[in-house]
Motif scaffolding. Structure first.
Motif, PDB file in Angstrom:
ATOM      1  N   GLN A 244      21.097  16.860 -78.508  1.00  0.00           N
ATOM      2  CA  GLN A 244      20.061  15.831 -78.288  1.00  0.00           C
ATOM      3  C   GLN A 244      20.196  14.577 -79.157  1.00  0.00           C
ATOM      4  N   CYS A 245      21.294  14.440 -79.889  1.00  0.00           N
ATOM      5  CA  CYS A 245      21.548  13.140 -80.535  1.00  0.00           C
ATOM      6  C   CYS A 245      23.039  12.979 -80.814  1.00  0.00           C
ATOM      7  N   THR A 272      19.675   9.265 -74.863  1.00  0.00           N
ATOM      8  CA  THR A 272      19.729  10.040 -76.107  1.00  0.00           C
ATOM      9  C   THR A 272      19.850   9.055 -77.282  1.00  0.00           C
ATOM     10  N   LYS A 314      15.383  11.593 -83.062  1.00  0.00           N
ATOM     11  CA  LYS A 314      15.194  12.545 -81.944  1.00  0.00           C
ATOM     12  C   LYS A 314      13.736  12.577 -81.511  1.00  0.00           C
TER      13      LYS A 314
END
Lengths: 314, 279
Positions: A244-245, A272, A314
């Motif tokens: 997620q990053c 993202t 995030k």
């Protein structure tokens, strides 16, 4: 992942060329007065009839390569990255890319790591130029062994290729067990908190950063994107869906490099948080490789900082 | 083909050029008309070539056009030599055509082996092919045509130096020396200076041709062929009249890159006999 010594990526090119010369009688090497720098004396000694010295005339070299390819040869052009791209962009565009010629543009001394020669020679825009050409494959290997593997692989690929490598001795960490396939990302470590996509010399910086971050409880997935075009979209999306990053790391301008390609992919398919380690819209200067990478923000601490920022977003 | 037949073919090719450029409402008639006799002689008499096109051209003479803007004359002789249907000439410069404004391989047009149009690149490519022929032990020749204004591009001089140094003696480069370029006469734009002396001093065998006299075109092309294989690349300095065959297009640079309107096209075609049949 540990290093087992140091060698320049350009040595990987030279060593592979000698082997390729033995394997494939259609392989022809061209050079624009930089035989020593490109490490191809071995090829020349063994296959003098298949070596073409063009002198300091890179535009002519690109045209001759297009002609050799037209007649069925597999020409490998050799000069510095600056003179392999910016100086001859129109020749590559018309005579090679648009004309679908099977030419391998092999470029040494790419990036700021070439050091003391200064910004005239430190091209940081070459990936941007080359990836913009329809049909051009763009590869930036990360160490000696991968440069060797890439040189063999591009001889088997039919079509124009830009192969970018560098001058300085550099940690070796890729082994024969790491299989090289054009367009296939190479996962170097598994992690869950961040995906670090790195190319060229900065893959080693990403590995070092990941090791340090691990001791701080940050789990990094380091993925080597040796082929910037075509981009391995599936591998990137698979990793990002988990972490997620993203951090990208490259020895190139941030504008137009690997980071831009990944950002475009993620913007379309999987928005993202992403941070970019690279040259930030500047020209370089004379200095040692280590000092320059530190001063211009392409060192291990820069990757660590970018990871922390990406995770915080995030 | 004998000389009378070549002259008839040249007249038909000139009609094709006018009709293509008129139909497209753009293109480059001037040097296309000037080089028509040369192209006709090359494709219908001189080249040992196979219209069943093969990119690598092994065992064939190969031709490269560096000044790609004179595509109309090349397309016409390629079609009339059997590389593709002559009806396709009607698609010149139009959408979905293989006959791009400047020659390209991208659409797969038979007869074209590299894109050209951005000037100064063709001689280098021709040298590469000539080197490959030497590596392969193929004794056929490589021909290349360049413009004269095009010689202002530095890459040509890199190529000339290289070809002499490496004794690329299976190469015949012809310069269309019409003395004109887009902005005016060469001498007013950037003078080429003593062109024969320049080529000679670069180490080339230099021949002279009257490019609009079919007999002389044939004679000098034969001499050029005889001059190959002797350690030197061969250059033909070909004097032509831009716009040759159409009175109002001759002796000026103004028709370098301009299409005739309906009346002008009619006036041009009235001067060019339809010898074989229009496409």
């Amino acid at each position: 992942m540990e290093s087992y010594g140091k060698k320049a990526t350009r040595n990987g090119y030279g060593d592979a060329m000698l082997e390729l010369g033995r394997q494939n009688p259609n392989v022809v090497a061209l050079c624009a007065d930089l035989v020593g720098s490109l490490k191809i004396q071995g090829f020349i000694d063994e296959f003098p009839e298949r070596f073409i010295q063009v002198g300091v005339a890179e535009a002519n070299m690109m045209g001759i390569a297009a002609g050799l390819a037209t007649a069925g040869k597999i020409p490998f052009t050799g000069t510095f990255a600056n003179f392999s791209t910016g100086r001859v962009y129109d020749q590559i565009r018309q005579s090679i890319a648009y004309s679908h010629k099977n030419v391998k543009i092999c470029a040494s001394h790419a990036g700021i790591s070439l050091g003391e020669d200064g910004a005239t020679h430190q091209i940081m825009e070459d990936i941007a130029m080359m990836k913009a050409l329809p049909g051009m494959v763009v590869i930036n290997p990360c160490d000696y062994e991968q440069t060797k593997q890439a040189t063999f692989a591009i001889a088997e690929h039919h079509g124009p290729v830009y192969l970018r490598f560098g001058r300085p001795g550099w940690p070796m960490f890729i082994t024969g067990e790491h299989k090289f396939e054009i367009g296939k990302a190479l996962q170097l470590s598994e992690g869950s908190d961040v995906s670090i996509f790195a190319t060229g010399h900065l893959v080693w910086k990403a590995i070092e950063a990941a090791k340090q971050l691990e001791t701080q409880g940050v789990s990094c997935e380091v993925i080597n994107i040796h082929t910037i075009k075509p981009l391995d979209e599936e591998a990137i999306l698979d990793s990002v869906s988990k972490t997620q990053c993203v951090v990208t790391a490259e020895e190139h301008q941030i504008l137009g490099g690997l980071g831009g390609s990944i950002a475009q992919l993620l913007a379309r398919k999987m928005p993202t948080p992403i941070e970019f380690v690279g040259m930030n819209d500047k020209f370089g200067e004379s200095g040692t490789t280590a000092d320059l990478l530190e001063k211009y923000g392409m060192d291990t601490p820069n990757v660590i900082e970018a990871v922390k920022t990406a995770i915080s977003r995030k | 083909m004998e000389i009378q037949e070549l002259q008839k073919m040249a007249s038909q090719v000139r009609r094709d050029i006018i009709r293509m450029v008129h139909s497209a409402t753009c293109g480059h008639p001037g040097a296309s008309l000037g080089c028509t006799d040369f192209f006709t002689a090359l494709y219908f008499k001189v080249l040992d070539h196979n219209p069943k096109f093969n990119m690598e051209g092994k065992g064939e003479d190969m031709f490269f056009l560096s000044n790609g803007h004179i595509s109309p004359v090349w397309y016409s002789v390629l079609a009339r030599s059997g590389y593709f249907p002559i009806s396709e000439l009607a698609t010149f410069r139009k959408l979905d055509s293989r006959l791009q404004g400047h020659p390209a391989t991208h659409e797969g047009l038979p007869g074209v082996r590299v894109a050209s149009g951005s000037l100064g690149q063709g001689m280098s490519v021709a040298i590469g092919v000539a080197l490959a022929k030497k590596l392969d032990g193929d004794d056929k020749l490589v021909y290349c045509l360049t413009g004269d204004g095009e010689l202002q591009e530095g890459q040509n001089w890199e190529a000339m130096m290289f070809a002499a140094h490496h004794k690329v003696d299976n190469l015949i480069v012809t310069v269309d020396w019409n003395g004109q370029q887009i902005d005016g006469a060469n001498d007013d734009v950037i003078s080429l200076g003593d062109l024969p002396a320049k080529w000679t001093s670069f180490g080339w065998e230099v021949l002279h041709m009257s490019g609009n006299d079919m007999a002389d075109v044939l004679k000098v092309l034969a001499e050029a062929k005889a001059a190959t294989g002797k350690g030197k690349p061969v250059c033909i300095l070909m004097k032509t009249d831009m716009g040759y065959g159409v009175d109002y297009m001759m002796g000026t640079h103004k028709w370098h890159g301009k299409a005739p309107n309906d009346e002008q096209a009619e006036a041009a075609l009235a001067q060019l006999e339809e010898t074989i049949g229009d496409y």
